[in-house]
Scaffold this motif. Structure first.
Motif, PDB file in Angstrom:
ATOM      1  N   MET A   1      -7.278  14.760  -4.507  1.00 14.55           N
ATOM      2  CA  MET A   1      -6.565  13.539  -4.175  1.00 14.55           C
ATOM      3  C   MET A   1      -5.567  13.235  -5.265  1.00 14.55           C
ATOM      4  SD  MET A   1      -9.296  10.488  -5.056  1.00 14.55           S
ATOM      5  CE  MET A   1      -8.162   9.135  -4.868  1.00 14.55           C
ATOM      6  N   PRO A   2      -4.556  12.390  -5.003  1.00 11.59           N
ATOM      7  CA  PRO A   2      -3.645  12.036  -6.068  1.00 11.59           C
ATOM      8  C   PRO A   2      -4.411  11.319  -7.161  1.00 11.59           C
ATOM      9  CG  PRO A   2      -3.383  10.557  -4.202  1.00 11.59           C
ATOM     10  CD  PRO A   2      -4.284  11.672  -3.773  1.00 11.59           C
ATOM     11  N   PHE A   4      -5.200   8.805 -10.338  1.00 12.16           N
ATOM     12  CA  PHE A   4      -4.823   7.422 -10.597  1.00 12.16           C
ATOM     13  C   PHE A   4      -3.502   7.381 -11.353  1.00 12.16           C
ATOM     14  CE2 PHE A   4      -5.375   3.481 -13.205  1.00 12.16           C
ATOM     15  CZ  PHE A   4      -5.219   2.602 -12.154  1.00 12.16           C
ATOM     16  N   THR A   5      -3.334   8.316 -12.295  1.00 13.54           N
ATOM     17  CA  THR A   5      -2.089   8.370 -13.056  1.00 13.54           C
ATOM     18  C   THR A   5      -0.897   8.615 -12.142  1.00 13.54           C
ATOM     19  OG1 THR A   5      -3.267   9.214 -14.976  1.00 13.54           O
ATOM     20  CG2 THR A   5      -0.882   9.546 -14.929  1.00 13.54           C
ATOM     21  N   ALA A   6      -1.084   9.504 -11.157  1.00 17.01           N
ATOM     22  CA  ALA A   6       0.015   9.811 -10.235  1.00 17.01           C
ATOM     23  C   ALA A   6       0.387   8.596  -9.407  1.00 17.01           C
ATOM     24  CB  ALA A   6      -0.378  10.968  -9.313  1.00 17.01           C
ATOM     25  N   VAL A   7      -0.609   7.847  -8.964  1.00 13.58           N
ATOM     26  CA  VAL A   7      -0.325   6.658  -8.167  1.00 13.58           C
ATOM     27  C   VAL A   7       0.424   5.623  -8.993  1.00 13.58           C
ATOM     28  CG1 VAL A   7      -1.365   4.708  -6.951  1.00 13.58           C
ATOM     29  CG2 VAL A   7      -2.274   6.994  -6.612  1.00 13.58           C
ATOM     30  N   ILE A   8      -0.050   5.403 -10.234  1.00  8.67           N
ATOM     31  CA  ILE A   8       0.604   4.423 -11.080  1.00  8.67           C
ATOM     32  C   ILE A   8       2.029   4.856 -11.406  1.00  8.67           C
ATOM     33  CG2 ILE A   8       0.536   3.304 -13.345  1.00  8.67           C
ATOM     34  CD1 ILE A   8      -1.477   2.332 -11.214  1.00  8.67           C
ATOM     35  N   ALA A   9       2.223   6.154 -11.607  1.00 13.66           N
ATOM     36  CA  ALA A   9       3.576   6.649 -11.869  1.00 13.66           C
ATOM     37  C   ALA A   9       4.484   6.366 -10.688  1.00 13.66           C
ATOM     38  CB  ALA A   9       3.536   8.143 -12.170  1.00 13.66           C
ATOM     39  N   LEU A  10       3.954   6.559  -9.487  1.00 12.49           N
ATOM     40  CA  LEU A  10       4.731   6.289  -8.284  1.00 12.49           C
ATOM     41  C   LEU A  10       5.104   4.821  -8.222  1.00 12.49           C
ATOM     42  CD1 LEU A  10       5.820   6.935  -5.462  1.00 12.49           C
ATOM     43  CD2 LEU A  10       3.509   6.568  -4.579  1.00 12.49           C
ATOM     44  N   LEU A  11       4.136   3.935  -8.501  1.00 11.41           N
ATOM     45  CA  LEU A  11       4.415   2.513  -8.445  1.00 11.41           C
ATOM     46  C   LEU A  11       5.429   2.112  -9.516  1.00 11.41           C
ATOM     47  CD1 LEU A  11       0.838   1.067  -7.880  1.00 11.41           C
ATOM     48  CD2 LEU A  11       2.567   1.655  -6.188  1.00 11.41           C
ATOM     49  N   ALA A  12       5.328   2.737 -10.673  1.00 12.14           N
ATOM     50  CA  ALA A  12       6.244   2.400 -11.753  1.00 12.14           C
ATOM     51  C   ALA A  12       7.683   2.715 -11.387  1.00 12.14           C
ATOM     52  CB  ALA A  12       5.855   3.148 -13.025  1.00 12.14           C
ATOM     53  N   LEU A  13       7.877   3.759 -10.586  1.00 13.46           N
ATOM     54  CA  LEU A  13       9.227   4.137 -10.172  1.00 13.46           C
ATOM     55  C   LEU A  13       9.890   3.045  -9.364  1.00 13.46           C
ATOM     56  CD1 LEU A  13       8.710   7.861  -9.149  1.00 13.46           C
ATOM     57  CD2 LEU A  13       9.920   7.009 -11.159  1.00 13.46           C
ATOM     58  N   THR A  14       9.079   2.240  -8.661  1.00  9.54           N
ATOM     59  CA  THR A  14       9.633   1.176  -7.831  1.00  9.54           C
ATOM     60  C   THR A  14       9.406  -0.199  -8.439  1.00  9.54           C
ATOM     61  OG1 THR A  14       7.597   1.214  -6.578  1.00  9.54           O
ATOM     62  CG2 THR A  14       9.442   2.441  -5.683  1.00  9.54           C
ATOM     63  N   ALA A  46     -15.839   0.673  -7.447  1.00 13.66           N
ATOM     64  CA  ALA A  46     -16.223   0.837  -6.039  1.00 13.66           C
ATOM     65  C   ALA A  46     -15.011   0.669  -5.124  1.00 13.66           C
ATOM     66  CB  ALA A  46     -17.291  -0.190  -5.672  1.00 13.66           C
ATOM     67  N   GLY A  47     -14.892   1.561  -4.157  1.00 16.47           N
ATOM     68  CA  GLY A  47     -13.810   1.479  -3.185  1.00 16.47           C
ATOM     69  C   GLY A  47     -12.523   2.139  -3.597  1.00 16.47           C
ATOM     70  N   ALA A  48     -12.416   2.554  -4.866  1.00 14.24           N
ATOM     71  CA  ALA A  48     -11.165   3.167  -5.323  1.00 14.24           C
ATOM     72  C   ALA A  48     -10.875   4.473  -4.604  1.00 14.24           C
ATOM     73  CB  ALA A  48     -11.216   3.399  -6.835  1.00 14.24           C
ATOM     74  N   THR A  49     -11.908   5.132  -4.108  1.00 15.56           N
ATOM     75  CA  THR A  49     -11.740   6.359  -3.320  1.00 15.56           C
ATOM     76  C   THR A  49     -10.780   6.139  -2.161  1.00 15.56           C
ATOM     77  OG1 THR A  49     -13.981   7.075  -3.867  1.00 15.56           O
ATOM     78  CG2 THR A  49     -12.954   8.088  -1.935  1.00 15.56           C
ATOM     79  N   TYR A  50     -10.801   4.928  -1.610  1.00 12.37           N
ATOM     80  CA  TYR A  50      -9.936   4.597  -0.483  1.00 12.37           C
ATOM     81  C   TYR A  50      -8.688   3.834  -0.931  1.00 12.37           C
ATOM     82  CZ  TYR A  50     -14.740   4.957   1.334  1.00 12.37           C
ATOM     83  OH  TYR A  50     -16.037   5.342   1.584  1.00 12.37           O
ATOM     84  N   GLY A  51      -8.841   3.009  -1.963  1.00  7.85           N
ATOM     85  CA  GLY A  51      -7.742   2.147  -2.387  1.00  7.85           C
ATOM     86  C   GLY A  51      -6.555   2.889  -2.953  1.00  7.85           C
ATOM     87  N   LYS A  52      -6.815   3.921  -3.772  1.00  7.96           N
ATOM     88  CA  LYS A  52      -5.707   4.655  -4.401  1.00  7.96           C
ATOM     89  C   LYS A  52      -4.807   5.335  -3.372  1.00  7.96           C
ATOM     90  CE  LYS A  52      -8.389   5.626  -8.585  1.00  7.96           C
ATOM     91  NZ  LYS A  52      -9.000   6.715  -9.396  1.00  7.96           N
ATOM     92  N   PRO A  53      -5.354   6.137  -2.445  1.00  5.83           N
ATOM     93  CA  PRO A  53      -4.455   6.764  -1.459  1.00  5.83           C
ATOM     94  C   PRO A  53      -3.813   5.752  -0.520  1.00  5.83           C
ATOM     95  CG  PRO A  53      -6.748   7.275  -0.959  1.00  5.83           C
ATOM     96  CD  PRO A  53      -6.744   6.643  -2.305  1.00  5.83           C
ATOM     97  N   PHE A  54      -4.503   4.644  -0.245  1.00  7.52           N
ATOM     98  CA  PHE A  54      -3.916   3.610   0.610  1.00  7.52           C
ATOM     99  C   PHE A  54      -2.632   3.074  -0.009  1.00  7.52           C
ATOM    100  CE2 PHE A  54      -3.328  -0.903   1.531  1.00  7.52           C
ATOM    101  CZ  PHE A  54      -3.278  -0.909   2.916  1.00  7.52           C
ATOM    102  N   VAL A  55      -2.691   2.726  -1.284  1.00  6.50           N
ATOM    103  CA  VAL A  55      -1.516   2.200  -1.976  1.00  6.50           C
ATOM    104  C   VAL A  55      -0.409   3.255  -2.035  1.00  6.50           C
ATOM    105  CG1 VAL A  55      -0.631   1.354  -4.176  1.00  6.50           C
ATOM    106  CG2 VAL A  55      -2.821   0.512  -3.310  1.00  6.50           C
TER     107      VAL A  55
END
Length: 372
Positions: A1-2, A4-14, A46-55
């Motif tokens: 899965m992506p 956490f760092t990858a997700v945060i990097a994506l959010l930082a871009l925007t 808890a729940g981050a398994t679903y929350g990270k890819p959702f975001v």
């Protein structure tokens, strides 16, 4: 899965990190020219398994929408808060967001945060889409329900199981929660004779309940819960070695990578489930696009990124019909959203509930196979 760092990097871009702070505004957006979308999701614990890819999926949809619009069109920005699946943390986040960012619309993942923040959002007349199995937030006219429906979904799965002889003596292993009550209500429409084994939300030691179920002559257990609950239950059932078969909601949330690592093949084989996200999503254009951006992903990652992407497309249509900060227009617009290129087969809201189709799956030889 992506990661956490990858997700945060994506959010930082925007310009929107998971702390909820705006950061560098790469979209040159102001309150007058753009719309802020607040997302409350579990990104840790808890729940981050679903929350990270959702975001990540929602951000993909918003990025595409912003890229497609001309310079005079409304742009959107996500402001993401990590709820940790905790009601108080979620409530604190909403109050901070309302005070400092005044979002046009909120997206909330899962029942515990939703139940905590729903009264505040309703009082503030803020439209909100929630990804949860429960129905009580719909008491607010500003609420829009997405995701699986515990009442009708559980009924559908047990109807299939009964018609196909998948159990002899059925039980339920569920937390004391609204989604469990709704699921049991749906089950009893088909099978009134069930044994109930209930635990408090947050508990993860199921051995005593599993042993009781087995000693009571139960051969199949219905479960509905979160990632940490499924992981503990399947692991403990494997350790005990009882031949209990599991019926779970949903396949995207049930046999996750952590479950596969800790449970025996014998325990997982024959698990029955239901889902509104097609299990072949990796082969779709969305699945390929997600893989190009993040690399290889598990079925759970792909499912929840698709759910986030879908919600992002719905939000885009609603936002484009309204001026920023016109929440009454946004509420009305959400009710009318139709015709988007759905990646999970939804078709807008009906009575503020997202219309989705469900399919029944059985876990065979390490993968979900559609059986209905």
């Amino acid at each position: 899965m992506p990661t956490f760092t990858a997700v945060i990097a994506l959010l930082a871009l925007t310009g929107c990190a998971n702390t909820g702070m705006a950061g560098a505004d790469t979209l040159t957006q102001t309150a007058e020219t753009g719309s802020n979308i607040a997302v409350l999701a579990p990104l840790s614990g808890a729940g981050a398994t679903y929350g990270k890819p959702f975001v990540a999926g929602m951000q993909m949809a918003i990025d595409e929408a912003n890229g497609d619009h001309g310079p005079n069109r409304t742009r959107m920005r996500l402001i993401v808060e990590d709820t940790k699946l905790d009601p108080k943390t979620s409530l604190d986040a909403v109050q901070k967001l309302l005070a400092f960012d005044d979002p046009d619309l909120f997206s909330v993942m899962f029942a515990p945060p939703m139940l905590a923040v729903s009264p505040v959002l309703d009082a503030g007349k803020k439209p909100f889409i929630y990804e949860a199995y429960i129905r009580s937030p719909l008491k607010s006219s500003y609420a829009f329900k997405a995701n699986f429906d515990a009442l009708t979904g559980c009924e559908s799965l047990i109807r299939y199981a009964k018609e196909h002889g998948k159990y002899n003596h059925l039980g339920v292993l569920m937390a004391q929660a609204e989604y469990s009550d709704l699921c049991i209500q749906g089950i009893k429409r088909v099978e009134p004779d069930i044994k109930e084994y209930r635990y408090n939300v947050g508990e993860t030691d199921f051995k005593t309940l599993l042993m009781k179920a087995y000693n009571d002559g139960t051969d199949s257990l219905v479960m509905i819960g979160f990632d940490f609950e499924y992981t503990a239950m399947f692991s403990q059932l494997s350790e005990i070695g009882y031949p209990l078969k599991i019926l779970c909601m949903t396949s995207s949330e049930c046999i996750i990578p952590a479950v596969i690592k800790t449970a025996s093949i014998e325990t997982l084989e024959g698990t029955l489930s239901i889902d509104f996200v097609p299990q072949n999503i990796s082969a779709t254009s969305f699945g390929k696009k997600y893989a190009e951006r993040f690399g290889a992903a598990s079925p759970t990652d792909l499912a929840y990124s698709a759910i986030g992407y879908e919600e992002g497309m719905i939000i885009e249509q609603a936002v484009m019909a309204c001026k920023p900060k016109d929440t009454e227009c946004l509420k009305s617009s959400l009710e009318k959203v139709r015709g988007y290129e759905s990646v999970i087969g939804s078709d807008g809201f009906e009575d503020r509930v997202l219309k989705v189709n469900t399919q029944v799956y059985e876990y065979r030889n390490g993968t979900w196979e559609r059986v209905d």
